[in-house]
Motif scaffolding. Sequence first.
Motif, PDB file in Angstrom:
ATOM      1  N   PHE A  61       3.244 -17.147  -6.745  1.00 58.22           N
ATOM      2  CA  PHE A  61       2.900 -17.953  -5.157  1.00 58.22           C
ATOM      3  C   PHE A  61       2.819 -18.890  -5.234  1.00 58.22           C
ATOM      4  O   PHE A  61       2.804 -19.870  -4.288  1.00 58.22           O
ATOM      5  CB  PHE A  61       1.534 -17.070  -4.612  1.00 58.22           C
ATOM      6  CG  PHE A  61       0.564 -17.133  -5.753  1.00 58.22           C
ATOM      7  CD1 PHE A  61       0.022 -18.227  -5.343  1.00 58.22           C
ATOM      8  CD2 PHE A  61       0.627 -16.364  -6.506  1.00 58.22           C
ATOM      9  CE1 PHE A  61      -1.168 -18.416  -6.577  1.00 58.22           C
ATOM     10  CE2 PHE A  61      -0.435 -16.570  -7.547  1.00 58.22           C
ATOM     11  CZ  PHE A  61      -1.179 -17.696  -7.601  1.00 58.22           C
ATOM     12  N   SER A  66       9.889  -4.378  -3.314  1.00 54.08           N
ATOM     13  CA  SER A  66       8.696  -4.211  -2.906  1.00 54.08           C
ATOM     14  C   SER A  66       6.793  -5.280  -3.368  1.00 54.08           C
ATOM     15  O   SER A  66       6.414  -5.148  -2.421  1.00 54.08           O
ATOM     16  CB  SER A  66       7.623  -3.033  -3.662  1.00 54.08           C
ATOM     17  OG  SER A  66       7.654  -2.985  -4.360  1.00 54.08           O
ATOM     18  N   GLY A  67       7.931  -6.084  -3.950  1.00 54.27           N
ATOM     19  CA  GLY A  67       7.203  -7.234  -5.229  1.00 54.27           C
ATOM     20  C   GLY A  67       7.665  -8.173  -4.702  1.00 54.27           C
ATOM     21  O   GLY A  67       6.758  -9.454  -4.869  1.00 54.27           O
ATOM     22  N   VAL A 100       6.037  -9.059  -1.887  1.00 50.32           N
ATOM     23  CA  VAL A 100       4.895  -9.786  -0.999  1.00 50.32           C
ATOM     24  C   VAL A 100       4.603 -11.031  -1.118  1.00 50.32           C
ATOM     25  O   VAL A 100       4.563 -11.728  -0.149  1.00 50.32           O
ATOM     26  CB  VAL A 100       3.965  -8.745  -1.870  1.00 50.32           C
ATOM     27  CG1 VAL A 100       3.259  -9.585  -0.561  1.00 50.32           C
ATOM     28  CG2 VAL A 100       4.032  -6.913  -1.616  1.00 50.32           C
ATOM     29  N   LEU A 101       4.510 -11.542  -2.403  1.00 45.60           N
ATOM     30  CA  LEU A 101       3.928 -12.999  -2.451  1.00 45.60           C
ATOM     31  C   LEU A 101       5.116 -14.182  -2.125  1.00 45.60           C
ATOM     32  O   LEU A 101       4.301 -14.878  -0.968  1.00 45.60           O
ATOM     33  CB  LEU A 101       3.533 -13.876  -3.908  1.00 45.60           C
ATOM     34  CG  LEU A 101       2.018 -12.255  -4.924  1.00 45.60           C
ATOM     35  CD1 LEU A 101       2.767 -12.589  -6.210  1.00 45.60           C
ATOM     36  CD2 LEU A 101       1.538 -13.092  -3.991  1.00 45.60           C
ATOM     37  N   THR A 155       5.117 -13.952   1.804  1.00 44.61           N
ATOM     38  CA  THR A 155       4.780 -14.441   2.134  1.00 44.61           C
ATOM     39  C   THR A 155       4.424 -16.374   2.139  1.00 44.61           C
ATOM     40  O   THR A 155       3.897 -16.492   3.285  1.00 44.61           O
ATOM     41  CB  THR A 155       2.839 -14.210   1.570  1.00 44.61           C
ATOM     42  OG1 THR A 155       2.937 -12.642   1.444  1.00 44.61           O
ATOM     43  CG2 THR A 155       1.253 -14.881   2.386  1.00 44.61           C
ATOM     44  N   ALA A 177       3.946  -5.619   4.511  1.00 48.35           N
ATOM     45  CA  ALA A 177       3.184  -4.661   3.614  1.00 48.35           C
ATOM     46  C   ALA A 177       2.068  -5.558   4.080  1.00 48.35           C
ATOM     47  O   ALA A 177       0.826  -4.870   3.604  1.00 48.35           O
ATOM     48  CB  ALA A 177       3.728  -4.776   2.362  1.00 48.35           C
ATOM     49  N   TYR A 178       2.060  -6.879   3.984  1.00 44.41           N
ATOM     50  CA  TYR A 178       0.783  -7.945   3.737  1.00 44.41           C
ATOM     51  C   TYR A 178      -0.480  -7.802   4.646  1.00 44.41           C
ATOM     52  O   TYR A 178      -0.869  -7.176   4.957  1.00 44.41           O
ATOM     53  CB  TYR A 178       1.523  -9.443   3.371  1.00 44.41           C
ATOM     54  CG  TYR A 178       0.023 -10.439   3.842  1.00 44.41           C
ATOM     55  CD1 TYR A 178      -0.409 -10.736   2.628  1.00 44.41           C
ATOM     56  CD2 TYR A 178      -0.057 -10.825   5.211  1.00 44.41           C
ATOM     57  CE1 TYR A 178      -1.203 -11.680   2.737  1.00 44.41           C
ATOM     58  CE2 TYR A 178      -0.982 -11.622   4.964  1.00 44.41           C
ATOM     59  CZ  TYR A 178      -1.711 -12.538   3.907  1.00 44.41           C
ATOM     60  OH  TYR A 178      -2.282 -13.004   4.318  1.00 44.41           O
ATOM     61  N   ILE A 231       5.539   2.853   3.203  1.00 45.50           N
ATOM     62  CA  ILE A 231       6.164   0.849   2.680  1.00 45.50           C
ATOM     63  C   ILE A 231       5.970   1.433   0.825  1.00 45.50           C
ATOM     64  O   ILE A 231       6.983   1.646   0.048  1.00 45.50           O
ATOM     65  CB  ILE A 231       5.218  -0.237   2.474  1.00 45.50           C
ATOM     66  CG1 ILE A 231       5.840  -0.614   4.158  1.00 45.50           C
ATOM     67  CG2 ILE A 231       6.642  -0.918   2.161  1.00 45.50           C
ATOM     68  CD1 ILE A 231       5.585  -1.919   4.836  1.00 45.50           C
ATOM     69  N   VAL A 232       4.734   2.115   0.809  1.00 43.38           N
ATOM     70  CA  VAL A 232       3.924   2.603  -0.863  1.00 43.38           C
ATOM     71  C   VAL A 232       5.233   4.176  -1.028  1.00 43.38           C
ATOM     72  O   VAL A 232       6.714   3.803  -2.317  1.00 43.38           O
ATOM     73  CB  VAL A 232       3.011   3.041  -0.661  1.00 43.38           C
ATOM     74  CG1 VAL A 232       3.055   3.515  -2.668  1.00 43.38           C
ATOM     75  CG2 VAL A 232       2.215   2.143  -1.552  1.00 43.38           C
ATOM     76  N   SER A 277       9.163   2.354  -1.644  1.00 42.88           N
ATOM     77  CA  SER A 277       9.733   1.579  -2.888  1.00 42.88           C
ATOM     78  C   SER A 277       9.918   2.143  -4.049  1.00 42.88           C
ATOM     79  O   SER A 277      11.127   2.459  -4.581  1.00 42.88           O
ATOM     80  CB  SER A 277       8.859   0.061  -2.334  1.00 42.88           C
ATOM     81  OG  SER A 277       7.681   0.887  -2.556  1.00 42.88           O
ATOM     82  N   ALA A 278       9.102   3.902  -3.873  1.00 41.88           N
ATOM     83  CA  ALA A 278       9.289   4.419  -4.982  1.00 41.88           C
ATOM     84  C   ALA A 278      10.105   4.833  -4.890  1.00 41.88           C
ATOM     85  O   ALA A 278      10.988   5.346  -6.039  1.00 41.88           O
ATOM     86  CB  ALA A 278       8.083   5.361  -4.734  1.00 41.88           C
ATOM     87  N   ILE A 321      13.038   3.001  -6.007  1.00 41.52           N
ATOM     88  CA  ILE A 321      13.312   3.743  -7.486  1.00 41.52           C
ATOM     89  C   ILE A 321      13.486   3.500  -8.048  1.00 41.52           C
ATOM     90  O   ILE A 321      13.901   3.871  -8.908  1.00 41.52           O
ATOM     91  CB  ILE A 321      11.633   2.248  -8.290  1.00 41.52           C
ATOM     92  CG1 ILE A 321      11.281   1.101  -7.665  1.00 41.52           C
ATOM     93  CG2 ILE A 321      11.549   2.479  -9.552  1.00 41.52           C
ATOM     94  CD1 ILE A 321       9.817   0.925  -7.835  1.00 41.52           C
TER      95      ILE A 321
END
Lengths: 310, 270
Positions: free
Chosen positions: A145, A244-245, A247-248, A251, A262-263, A277-278, A281-282, A285
């Motif tokens: 970030f 999924s990662g 997010v930062l 944002t 997700a945020y 969302i969880v 993304s699972a 993966i």
Amino acid sequence: MLLYLARRVFFGAAVLIGTTIITFCLAFVIPADPAVAMAGAKADPQTLAAIRHQLDLDQPLYIQYAHYVDRALHGDLGRSYVRRESVTHLIASRFPATALLAVTAVLLSLIIGIAMGTVAAAYRGRAVDNTLLVVSLGLVSMPVFWLGTILLIVGGLYLHSFPLGGMTGPLSLVLPAITLALGSAGYYSRILHTNLADAMEQEYVRTARGKGLSATRVIVRHAMANAMLPLVTIAGLDLASMFSGVVLTETVFNWPGIGRLAYEAVFNLDIPLIMGIVLFSAALIVIANLAVDLLYLWLDPRIRLTAIAR
Amino acid sequence: MKSRRINRLEAIGALMVAVLLIVAIFAPQIAPHDPSRAVAATFGDPGAPSLAFPLGTDQLGRDVLSRIIYGARISLIVGVAAMALTMAIGVTIGLASGFFGGSIDFMLMRFTDVMLSLPFLLLAMALVAVLRPSLITILFVIGIVSWTQVARVVRAETLSISERDFVFAAKALGAPARRLIVRHVLPNVLPIIVVMAALGTSGTLLLEAALSFLGLGVPPPAPSWGRMVAEGTMYFRTAPWLATSAGLAIFYAVLGFNLLGYGALQRRAR
């Protein structure tokens, strides 16, 4: 071979079942009453009871879980409490933006990482190698970030070369992709460096050297083939986890993808959306894991042989 | 061959971490001002760096340098405590899985696979949001989402050590499982645990900073680096030093632990 594949698919499915249990539990850790969240604090008891009935909340837990899995299998992840839209639809509408960002970032990080790792291995033990080692550790240590913020200040405010966030055109992709890529690039370069160093000790590389081939040629044509394998795995998984990662990054750059969704979901305690969302993304993966296993079979004949033998 | 000599990376990392520790412990003595008090006149705007305030002041007239110095405390407390929890969970699962093998191993590793496939930042965000941000929740949540890698590495190491002759010998002498693990396996797994702890701390520090950047960190007025970056971005047009300095502090701390861990890893590999 088929048995091997079947085992892989079975494990993937088992992991997915595990994640549904965890996302399902997530809904119960959350103290907010979904019925109240939907109808508002002033709703009368009849309305609340009706909503609870509609959401299966008056059923025993195992039935609720069974219904949840059944609906998820049919692509129904529930409705967002706050946005009053289907979660599946929300995710699908945000997915392209995140996919674009993640794919660009992974490609970029592979290019940078491979370049750094190869050069470092070619100059092993010398000043270039040590400098690149410190640079790559620096990249890994950078908070995403913060890097994004700095790039935004420099590229957007001072140089006026890039838009200050949002998804407005090809130019708006540059800074978020760099932000997301640099950390992984440092990581990839370390892994490639280690693997190349191992490969360089092998007999076949020494033979190639003995034939009088140049160091560059030996690295590119011989050592690289083996050293790249683990990188494929990691990049494949990274691609999935980036979905999924981000997010930062999303944002910071106000990028309209799943990360921002997700945020917002977390801040609104929008449980179905968080769960969706969880789980999504699972699933990504797990699929990426399978894809990487398949790719391995194709890339490395030795694995193919042991897989058949099993 | 393992060299016992500390290499340069480790030395630099250790020095950086030591400085960080000293700053955190002696924050009241080192910080020029009270971190949570307005010490400069302000009209709602951050103040530029000056002799009295080397890193400037924030929008509430608080000294940025003092806030960064006190921020080291929060970061280290959360980072180290969360790492300890991470290690406790990861080492237990890894040891049990590698030592007992069979169905215990199978169950634990499938559980680890499930946890690995979950988006850990999102999971941490959701859990912190639900349980309300506080020092305890944050380090608890970071601990339970970040142990998977440790478990895998410790399991691999345990597997190879459990196959060694001295473990077989002890087993043949009738040593119970508890004694085998504590006296024979654990001491040999310890070096890799120490490395993982150093690398793990850089991970927990980053996760704490990310959470606090997203507004899910230790609540104000405690100064936390991640939140300082977030607040700084609101003023980056007029006061770029706010976000820059706090981010540098995070970068410094994470890099210190990474150098320490990576250096140790390199020394083991030699």
